[in-house]
Design a protein around this motif. Structure first.
Motif, PDB file in Angstrom:
ATOM      1  N   UNK A 238       0.849  -1.185   0.000  1.00 40.11           N
ATOM      2  CA  UNK A 238       0.000   0.000   0.000  1.00 40.11           C
ATOM      3  C   UNK A 238       0.888   1.239   0.000  1.00 40.11           C
ATOM      4  N   UNK A 239       0.550   2.207  -0.840  1.00 35.63           N
ATOM      5  CA  UNK A 239       1.290   3.463  -0.875  1.00 35.63           C
ATOM      6  C   UNK A 239       0.331   4.594  -0.515  1.00 35.63           C
TER       7      UNK A 239
ATOM      8  N   UNK B 203       3.835  -4.328   2.785  1.00 32.01           N
ATOM      9  CA  UNK B 203       4.723  -3.175   2.728  1.00 32.01           C
ATOM     10  C   UNK B 203       3.900  -1.898   2.672  1.00 32.01           C
ATOM     11  N   UNK B 204       4.423  -0.856   3.310  1.00 27.56           N
ATOM     12  CA  UNK B 204       3.820   0.467   3.281  1.00 27.56           C
ATOM     13  C   UNK B 204       4.850   1.451   2.753  1.00 27.56           C
ATOM     14  N   UNK B 205       4.495   2.144   1.689  1.00 25.68           N
ATOM     15  CA  UNK B 205       5.356   3.186   1.139  1.00 25.68           C
ATOM     16  C   UNK B 205       4.612   4.505   1.299  1.00 25.68           C
ATOM     17  N   UNK B 206       4.990   5.273   2.313  1.00 22.94           N
ATOM     18  CA  UNK B 206       4.307   6.522   2.594  1.00 22.94           C
ATOM     19  C   UNK B 206       5.215   7.718   2.394  1.00 22.94           C
TER      20      UNK B 206
ATOM     21  N   UNK C 242       4.961   5.882  -6.450  1.00 21.28           N
ATOM     22  CA  UNK C 242       5.337   4.775  -5.568  1.00 21.28           C
ATOM     23  C   UNK C 242       4.572   3.517  -5.936  1.00 21.28           C
ATOM     24  N   UNK C 243       3.283   3.666  -6.245  1.00 21.07           N
ATOM     25  CA  UNK C 243       2.488   2.520  -6.671  1.00 21.07           C
ATOM     26  C   UNK C 243       2.992   1.931  -7.969  1.00 21.07           C
TER      27      UNK C 243
ATOM     28  N   UNK D  41      -1.937  -1.101  -3.911  1.00 24.49           N
ATOM     29  CA  UNK D  41      -2.995  -0.100  -3.796  1.00 24.49           C
ATOM     30  C   UNK D  41      -2.352   1.232  -3.442  1.00 24.49           C
ATOM     31  N   UNK D  42      -2.590   2.245  -4.258  1.00 32.01           N
ATOM     32  CA  UNK D  42      -2.024   3.575  -4.041  1.00 32.01           C
ATOM     33  C   UNK D  42      -3.133   4.546  -3.651  1.00 32.01           C
TER      34      UNK D  42
END
Length: 547
Positions: free
Chosen positions: A382-383, A404-407, A419-420, A433-434
């Protein structure tokens, strides 16, 4: 075919484990494009803007642990990519920017779009180099990657004069230098053990210096062995499982009062993998410096990041995983403190709890996020872009250690879609999922075209409240009832998605959210879910969180 500097640069990239770069092509590095064209060990992702290309490269670095690479032309291209340089510096992410430069005879003559990266991005770059001869290419490329990774990771720039790329490079071989990986000494481990043995209310702060799956597993074991609650830093919720009894929550831009009160009670702070910036130190007020002080064990691989702002009782110049591994190997006699564990759990619930029932129908975005979370796979990615809408994601999503989390930890808008894109290309078999706001999507959402061209399985969720909602919430705090400059006029995002060749869905009310989400989450290829929400819901929750 003549072996040119262009081929040598390509070999240097591959020698450093680089298998993908993001960029916008420019006439100043045509030879490098030509050198990469027929390689089967390298993927160049052609983006629609250098800013989103650099953000995608940052995200790729977070996912791989290797330096991300962005390729730009000089002048406008490099300045467009500066957003990614800033994010990499703020979030300590290794990033290498390759810049096509004017030819050497025209350097320092104000040639068209000429740029000096070192001067232009001073204070952001860790290092900048302009290659000027074939014999220096292997050494300078290796040094650039070493600098990007060493100490506090960050961005470097490599200028490639156009004519140099065509020079012959026969006899020169790509090299890679090893990155420095500091480990804790025995004395530091013993001091940390002594403080943990004596502590009755310890708290463990975890940053993003190490993001590997093995580190996360050892982190769980470490917290259990020493019976210490864990708080993850801003946008790093995936570092520790939300379902674990020792998870005490994550920091954000607005720390809740239950969290603040919990942290004020701690009698030991162990900070691992964070530089203790303003967000992770409650505005440089934590750990408490006034008496009674809160002792601090600070673990970070860069000595310059330790002891700069707060008194440090045990300074450990080490990578996060090396420290955790050493502490796991050491004998432990942690105290059992049921009251402290209960207090941590109460603060976590107050800050991050989300009611399964009773959410008002007016909270359309909350219902949509809850429906998406129900379809989210354990190993999904998830971003989140920057914005108050991300608060719903952090409260509702329960991330497993495999997720994973890309924030956007530094708050840079526009990171959600790039990022997505990076995640969907790096892990095409995983669910991605962005989440974006309407403002952030219209900054970098054109990379939807790149996702369509690549056939990426990427779901983009757009919170459409027709406002720069975060700024609007700040206005309401400072100047209640006087919003100005924050209203937005938006397109039909679902129709826009279809125009790009993606699939578009719209959610306008809470009742239809589960059915629409179920259809969207089973649709292959790029998908956009537009959630039409009320800015008042964002404002109410943001203002409540800051009280």
């Amino acid at each position: 075919m003549t072996y040119r500097v262009a081929e040598l640069v390509a070999d240097c990239l591959v020698a450093h484990g680089v298998d993908r770069a993001f960029g916008v092509p420019g006439e100043s590095f045509l030879a490098l494009l030509d050198a990469l064209r027929d390689r089967n060990d390298f993927d160049l992702v052609t983006c629609r803007h250098e800013g989103s290309a650099s953000l995608a490269a940052v995200a790729d670095a977070k996912l791989t642990g290797r330096a991300g690479v962005v390729m730009t032309s000089r002048g406008p291209g490099a300045f467009n990519a500066a957003l990614g340089l800033h994010v990499a510096a703020q979030e300590a992410i290794p990033l290498v920017m390759l810049v096509g430069q004017v030819d050497r005879p025209n350097l320092a003559r104000d040639a068209v779009q000429e740029i000096d990266c070192g001067r232009s991005f001073d204070g952001v770059l860790k290092w900048s180099v302009r290659l000027n001869s074939a014999d220096l290419v292997p050494e300078m490329m290796a040094r650039a990657f070493a600098v990007a990774h060493a100490g506090t990771p960050g961005p470097v720039a490599i200028e490639l004069p156009e004519d140099l790329l065509e020079d012959p490079a026969k006899g020169f071989v790509a090299t890679a230098n090893g990155a420095v990986r500091p480990e804790p000494g025995a004395a530091a481990i013993e001091q940390a053990r002594a403080l943990l043995r004596a502590a009755e209310r310890p708290i463990l702060l975890v940053g993003g210096e190490c993001r590997t799956a093995s580190f996360r597993q050892d982190l769980i074991a470490f917290s259990e062995k020493w019976n210490v609650p864990v708080v993850t830093m801003n946008k790093m919720q995936d570092q520790f499982p939300k379902s674990h009894q020792l998870w005490a929550g994550q920091f954000g831009f607005f720390t809740s009062q239950p969290h603040v009160k919990l942290l004020e009670r701690a009698d030991l702070v162990v900070a691992v993998g964070t530089r203790l910036g303003d967000l992770s130190s409650l505005g440089f007020a934590f750990p408490r410096q006034a008496e009674p002080r809160q002792p601090l064990v600070h673990v970070y691989p860069d000595p310059d990041a330790i002891g700069k702002r707060v008194r440090t009782d045990v300074a450990v110049v080490s990578g996060s995983h090396a420290f955790v591994s050493a502490m796991l190997a050491a004998p432990a006699t942690a105290r059992a403190c049921a009251e402290w564990s209960s207090a941590a759990a109460a603060a976590r619930t107050a800050t991050h709890g989300w009611p399964q029932f009773g959410v008002p129908s007016a909270d359309v975005f909350g219902h949509a996020v809850a429906a998406i979370a129900a379809h989210f796979r354990p190993d999904g990615i998830v971003t989140t872009d920057s914005g108050n809408f991300a608060g719903w994601v952090h409260r509702i999503f329960s991330l497993e250690p495999t997720a994973r989390l890309l924030g956007s930890a530094c708050g840079a808008m526009g990171s959600g879609v790039p990022s997505g894109l990076a995640a969907s290309l790096r892990f095409p078999e995983r669910q991605v999922v962005a989440f974006c706001g309407d403002g952030g999507f219209l900054m970098t959402g054109n990379e939807l075209a790149t996702a369509v061209a690549r056939g990426a399985n990427l779901t983009i969720v757009v919170s459409n409240n027709q406002s720069y909602g975060t700024i609007r919430s700040h206005q309401e705090r400072a100047y209640p009832g006087r919003p100005y400059g924050t209203d937005l006029s938006n397109p039909d995002f679902a129709a826009l998605a279809r125009a790009f060749g993606a699939t578009g869905f719209v959610i306008e009310d809470a009742e239809r959210a589960p059915g629409t989400v179920a259809e969207a989450m089973t649709t292959k290829g790029p998908v956009v879910i537009e959630v039409r929400s009320d800015v008042r819901q964002t404002l109410d929750k943001s203002l409540a969180a800051s009280r």
